[in-house]
Scaffold this motif. Structure first.
Motif, PDB file in Angstrom:
ATOM      1  N   ASP A   1      62.085   9.322 -46.453  1.00 49.29           N
ATOM      2  CA  ASP A   1      62.293   8.199 -47.379  1.00 49.29           C
ATOM      3  C   ASP A   1      61.400   8.380 -48.598  1.00 49.29           C
ATOM      4  O   ASP A   1      61.848   8.251 -49.740  1.00 49.29           O
ATOM      5  N   CYS A   2      60.126   8.651 -48.329  1.00 50.97           N
ATOM      6  CA  CYS A   2      59.152   8.815 -49.417  1.00 50.97           C
ATOM      7  C   CYS A   2      59.523   9.989 -50.312  1.00 50.97           C
ATOM      8  O   CYS A   2      59.406   9.895 -51.540  1.00 50.97           O
TER       9      CYS A   2
ATOM     10  N   LEU B   1      69.643   6.235 -49.692  1.00 55.78           N
ATOM     11  CA  LEU B   1      68.824   6.851 -48.648  1.00 55.78           C
ATOM     12  C   LEU B   1      69.634   7.211 -47.396  1.00 55.78           C
ATOM     13  O   LEU B   1      69.070   7.698 -46.417  1.00 55.78           O
TER      14      LEU B   1
ATOM     15  N   TRP C   1      57.968   3.276 -43.570  1.00 53.74           N
ATOM     16  CA  TRP C   1      58.770   4.224 -44.329  1.00 53.74           C
ATOM     17  C   TRP C   1      58.560   5.612 -43.723  1.00 53.74           C
ATOM     18  O   TRP C   1      57.438   5.974 -43.368  1.00 53.74           O
ATOM     19  N   GLN C   2      59.621   6.375 -43.611  1.00 50.18           N
ATOM     20  CA  GLN C   2      59.539   7.725 -43.066  1.00 50.18           C
ATOM     21  C   GLN C   2      59.244   8.726 -44.172  1.00 50.18           C
ATOM     22  O   GLN C   2      59.451   8.443 -45.349  1.00 50.18           O
TER      23      GLN C   2
ATOM     24  N   LYS D   1      62.117  -2.065 -43.794  1.00 52.62           N
ATOM     25  CA  LYS D   1      61.070  -1.271 -44.452  1.00 52.62           C
ATOM     26  C   LYS D   1      60.515  -1.999 -45.671  1.00 52.62           C
ATOM     27  O   LYS D   1      59.301  -2.052 -45.876  1.00 52.62           O
TER      28      LYS D   1
ATOM     29  N   GLN E   1      71.064   5.180 -45.212  1.00 53.77           N
ATOM     30  CA  GLN E   1      70.600   4.333 -44.125  1.00 53.77           C
ATOM     31  C   GLN E   1      71.368   3.019 -44.150  1.00 53.77           C
ATOM     32  O   GLN E   1      72.051   2.705 -45.112  1.00 53.77           O
TER      33      GLN E   1
ATOM     34  N   VAL F   1      66.701  -0.620 -44.340  1.00 50.48           N
ATOM     35  CA  VAL F   1      65.965  -0.692 -45.604  1.00 50.48           C
ATOM     36  C   VAL F   1      65.280  -2.052 -45.734  1.00 50.48           C
ATOM     37  O   VAL F   1      64.125  -2.132 -46.152  1.00 50.48           O
TER      38      VAL F   1
END
Length: 76
Positions: free
Chosen positions: A43-44, A22, A39-40, A32, A24, A29
């Motif tokens: 991300d989804c 991701l 979650w942004q 989250k 990140q 993570v």
């Protein structure tokens, strides 16, 4: 336990591995996965593209069992 935490444990994916995928930090993570941060959208989208996970699943809006129903046991 969050859906993502359970799913990651079942598929053997670590926070660090998901963080790399991701782009990140592992700490982000972890926050989250443990439901301390949301979650942004990106991300989804990445989780949908890479693993087929719905945003409802990722954000714990549906039960784990709805996304991954247990298979009935085989009758001997």
């Amino acid at each position: 336990m969050s859906n993502m935490k359970r799913w990651m444990a079942e598929v053997g994916l670590t926070h660090r591995q998901l963080a790399v995928q991701l782009h990140q930090s592992p700490a982000s993570v972890t926050q989250k996965v443990n439901s301390h941060t949301h979650w942004q959208r990106r991300d989804c989208a990445a989780l949908r593209e890479q693993y087929g996970l719905s945003s409802d699943f990722v954000q714990d809006l549906i039960p784990y069992e709805e996304a991954f129903p247990k298979r009935p046991r085989e009758v001997a």
